[in-house]
Design an enzyme around this catalytic site. Structure first.
Site, PDB file in Angstrom:
ATOM      1  N   CYS A  63       0.822  -1.218   0.000  1.00  0.00           N
ATOM      2  CA  CYS A  63       0.000   0.000   0.000  1.00  0.00           C
ATOM      3  C   CYS A  63       0.856   1.269   0.000  1.00  0.00           C
ATOM      4  O   CYS A  63       1.485   1.560  -1.007  1.00  0.00           O
ATOM      5  CB  CYS A  63      -1.004  -0.062   1.140  1.00  0.00           C
ATOM      6  SG  CYS A  63      -2.425   0.992   0.818  1.00  0.00           S
ATOM      7  N   HIS A  88      -3.392  -5.222   1.707  1.00  0.00           N
ATOM      8  CA  HIS A  88      -2.700  -5.469   2.986  1.00  0.00           C
ATOM      9  C   HIS A  88      -2.733  -6.942   3.402  1.00  0.00           C
ATOM     10  O   HIS A  88      -3.542  -7.307   4.267  1.00  0.00           O
ATOM     11  CB  HIS A  88      -3.368  -4.654   4.092  1.00  0.00           C
ATOM     12  CG  HIS A  88      -3.180  -3.179   3.978  1.00  0.00           C
ATOM     13  ND1 HIS A  88      -2.103  -2.510   4.517  1.00  0.00           N
ATOM     14  CD2 HIS A  88      -3.938  -2.235   3.382  1.00  0.00           C
ATOM     15  CE1 HIS A  88      -2.203  -1.218   4.263  1.00  0.00           C
ATOM     16  NE2 HIS A  88      -3.313  -1.020   3.575  1.00  0.00           N
ATOM     17  N   GLU A 111      -0.892  -8.296   5.419  1.00  0.00           N
ATOM     18  CA  GLU A 111      -0.561  -8.352   6.854  1.00  0.00           C
ATOM     19  C   GLU A 111      -1.789  -8.180   7.731  1.00  0.00           C
ATOM     20  O   GLU A 111      -1.729  -8.389   8.938  1.00  0.00           O
ATOM     21  CB  GLU A 111       0.512  -7.298   7.197  1.00  0.00           C
ATOM     22  CG  GLU A 111       0.058  -5.846   7.210  1.00  0.00           C
ATOM     23  CD  GLU A 111      -0.086  -5.221   5.812  1.00  0.00           C
ATOM     24  OE1 GLU A 111       0.004  -5.952   4.816  1.00  0.00           O
ATOM     25  OE2 GLU A 111      -0.310  -3.996   5.754  1.00  0.00           O
TER      26      GLU A 111
HETATM   27  N1  GLN Z   1      -3.562   6.328   0.672  1.00  0.00           N
HETATM   28  C1  GLN Z   1      -2.380   6.174   1.443  1.00  0.00           C
HETATM   29  C2  GLN Z   1      -1.237   6.997   0.872  1.00  0.00           C
HETATM   30  O1  GLN Z   1      -1.388   7.652  -0.104  1.00  0.00           O
HETATM   31  C3  GLN Z   1      -1.965   4.709   1.526  1.00  0.00           C
HETATM   32  C4  GLN Z   1      -2.955   3.966   2.366  1.00  0.00           C
HETATM   33  C5  GLN Z   1      -2.442   2.707   3.008  1.00  0.00           C
HETATM   34  O2  GLN Z   1      -1.250   2.465   3.101  1.00  0.00           O
HETATM   35  N2  GLN Z   1      -3.365   1.939   3.521  1.00  0.00           N
HETATM   36  O3  GLN Z   1      -0.198   7.003   1.425  1.00  0.00           O
END
Ligand code: GLN
Length: 196
Positions: free
Chosen positions: A78, A171, A173
């Site tokens: 992410c 995710h 995790e």
């Molecule tokens: N939207 C977040 C960002 O731009 C990332 C979100 C996440 O890691 N769950 O950093």
């Protein structure tokens, strides 16, 4: 096998817990010296602008880039995936450019657009992986050497691999499914034993 988990921000504790389940004692990485001796690194989810800023403040960028040059495996989830990118749609954060991918941050909108979806992952024997997407980015450009492992649609890849580098928009995790962590450990052990 020594795995570092970047622990300056975000959900690093969940990664460490899943690694522990697999018998690997992950090392929290907050300072450059914590990267010494690490065979691989996980960059967790969180907020990529904060993550990018803290990486600069703690002088972590250069040693992480050096790890990559040494051929060590790095996996971004992410916000971590945003940091892995070559280019992103916004100015902030400045990514580490460890993979030949373009990434669109918050591709599904903000908090309200978090969702869960089962995904077919290449190499996971047709048993779907439960993808948890939280303010998720999506990959909008995939370089020639990048293998797409999973996608929401043809133009929305959400898991990719390039050599020993790995990135997931969701995710793993936050699930009890250890398959992605096992895949990562596999990439790490292949790298630390080049003849294998
Ligand atoms: N939207 C977040 C960002 O731009 C990332 C979100 C996440 O890691 N769950 O950093």
């Amino acid at each position: 096998m020594k795995i570092g988990v970047l622990a300056v921000q975000g959900d690093f504790a969940e990664h460490l817990a899943l690694l522990r389940k697999l018998g690997v004692d992950g090392q929290e990485v907050r300072l450059p010296e914590h990267l010494k001796g690490m065979d691989g690194l996980i960059i967790p989810g969180g907020e990529s602008t904060t993550l990018g800023r803290l990486m600069s403040i703690y002088h972590l960028r250069e040693p992480i880039e050096q790890m990559a040059r040494q051929g060590k495996s790095i996996w971004g989830t992410c916000a971590g995936m945003i940091m892995m990118a070559h280019e992103i749609t916004e100015e902030d954060p400045v990514p580490l450019q460890l993979m030949d991918i373009g990434v669109h941050r918050n591709a599904f909108g903000r908090q309200v657009d978090s969702f869960e979806q089962d995904l077919e992952i290449a190499g996971f024997d047709h048993v779907p992986f439960h993808g948890i997407f939280i303010r998720s980015p999506v990959i909008n450009r995939v370089g020639r050497d990048v293998k797409v492992l999973a996608a929401l649609s043809e133009d929305q890849p959400v898991a990719v691999r390039q050599g020993c580098m790995l990135a997931t928009a969701f995710h793993p995790e936050l699930t009890n499914d250890t398959r992605f962590h096992r895949l990562f450990l596999d990439l790490v052990s292949k790298e630390s034993r080049p003849s294998a």
